[in-house]
Design an enzyme around this catalytic site. Structure first.
Site, short mmCIF file in Angstrom:
data_model
loop_
_atom_site.label_atom_id
_atom_site.label_comp_id
_atom_site.label_asym_id
_atom_site.label_seq_id
_atom_site.Cartn_x
_atom_site.Cartn_y
_atom_site.Cartn_z
CG HIS A 86 -1.68 1.30 1.37
ND1 HIS A 86 -1.39 2.24 2.34
CD2 HIS A 86 -2.71 1.81 0.64
CE1 HIS A 86 -2.23 3.27 2.21
NE2 HIS A 86 -3.02 3.03 1.19
CB SER A 87 0.81 4.30 0.35
OG SER A 87 1.03 5.68 0.17
CG PHE A 88 7.10 4.52 1.04
CD1 PHE A 88 7.73 5.51 0.29
CD2 PHE A 88 7.88 3.64 1.76
CE1 PHE A 88 9.11 5.60 0.24
CE2 PHE A 88 9.27 3.73 1.72
CZ PHE A 88 9.89 4.70 0.96
CG MET A 113 6.05 5.70 -4.86
SD MET A 113 6.96 6.70 -3.63
CE MET A 113 5.75 7.98 -3.28
CG HIS A 227 -3.94 7.00 0.08
ND1 HIS A 227 -3.45 6.37 -1.04
CD2 HIS A 227 -2.88 7.07 0.96
CE1 HIS A 227 -2.18 6.06 -0.87
NE2 HIS A 227 -1.81 6.47 0.35
#
Length: 248
Positions: A86-88, A113, A227
């Site tokens: 997730h995300s980073f 990302m 998010h």
């Protein structure tokens, strides 16, 4: 049927990697539902964050994050893993795909990302956001770590969820945003991969979504959630992961 999801006869192995400022705790709702359906679920916390915040130091690197994930998968002798970032955390699963591809069945980039070879997290963020985060880190910790944003930045509006997230998030090491990504081949190393873009768009991921869309053979999906979809819409995330497990 458990929590509205049919029991699957074939047990899956899910490793769920959190993003910046978070820890394994953020997957609690997704983990509990998957585990109740008979699957094995691991939610590691990266060094310097969450329950491992005591390890925060200038010595933390992006490579350390990646190797920590690899060590977990190898140490638990996991195979056929559905690896979710997730995300980073998307950077971590890309790195793991390079190092231990034979242990991974599918990569899932959840509003994540993505870096190409030579990129850093700061280099692909919108310039205004990168500059703001660097400035905040300089003022907060002499550029050791970035302070925790208000949970509303993650698309969280429920007051109870907001309080829970802000109580558990911890500062994130700046070094991992400055470090460059080194890839020897394709992003995802040729493994089956799915990118899940969360609507409304999370501005810092504009470049990552564009990279995902041009990857040959990848699935690209969109869901409506904040998010932090594993917190705002855990059931939707569970159903998506089970679809992949069944061979979507």
């Amino acid at each position: 049927m458990l929590n509205g999801i049919k029991q699957n006869n074939r047990t899956g192995v899910f490793v769920l990697l959190h993003g910046a400022w978070h820890g394994g705790w953020c997957w609690k709702r997704v983990m509990e539902t998957l585990a109740a359906s008979g699957h094995r679920v691991l939610t590691p916390t990266l060094p310097g964050l969450g329950a491992r915040a005591n390890l925060m130091s200038q010595d933390i690197t992006l490579d350390m994050f990646i190797q920590d994930l690899v060590d977990l998968i190898e140490g638990e002798d996991l195979h056929d893993v559905i690896l979710v970032g997730h995300s980073f955390g998307g950077i971590g699963i890309t790195g793991a795909a390079e190092r231990i591809p034979s242990r991974i069945r599918h990569l899932v980039y959840l509003d994540a990302m993505i870096l190409e070879d030579g990129d850093s997290a700061f280099s692909i963020l919108p310039p205004n956001i990168a500059a703001e985060r660097r400035q905040q880190a300089a003022q907060f910790s002499n550029s050791l770590s970035m302070p925790v944003p208000d949970a509303s930045a993650f698309g969280i509006t429920d007051p109870a969820d907001k309080a829970w997230v802000e109580a558990n998030c911890t500062p994130h090491p700046v070094s991992t945003y400055e470090d460059t990504c080194r890839l020897n081949g394709l992003i995802g190393n040729g493994l089956p991969s799915t990118y899940v873009a969360v609507k409304p768009d999370y501005e810092p991921l504009a470049a990552s979504r564009a990279i995902a869309k041009k990857q040959l053979g990848w699935s690209y999906l969109e869901i409506d959630a904040g998010h932090d979809a594993m917190i705002t819409s855990p059931q939707a995330v569970v159903e998506l992961l089970l679809d992949i497990h069944r061979g979507m």
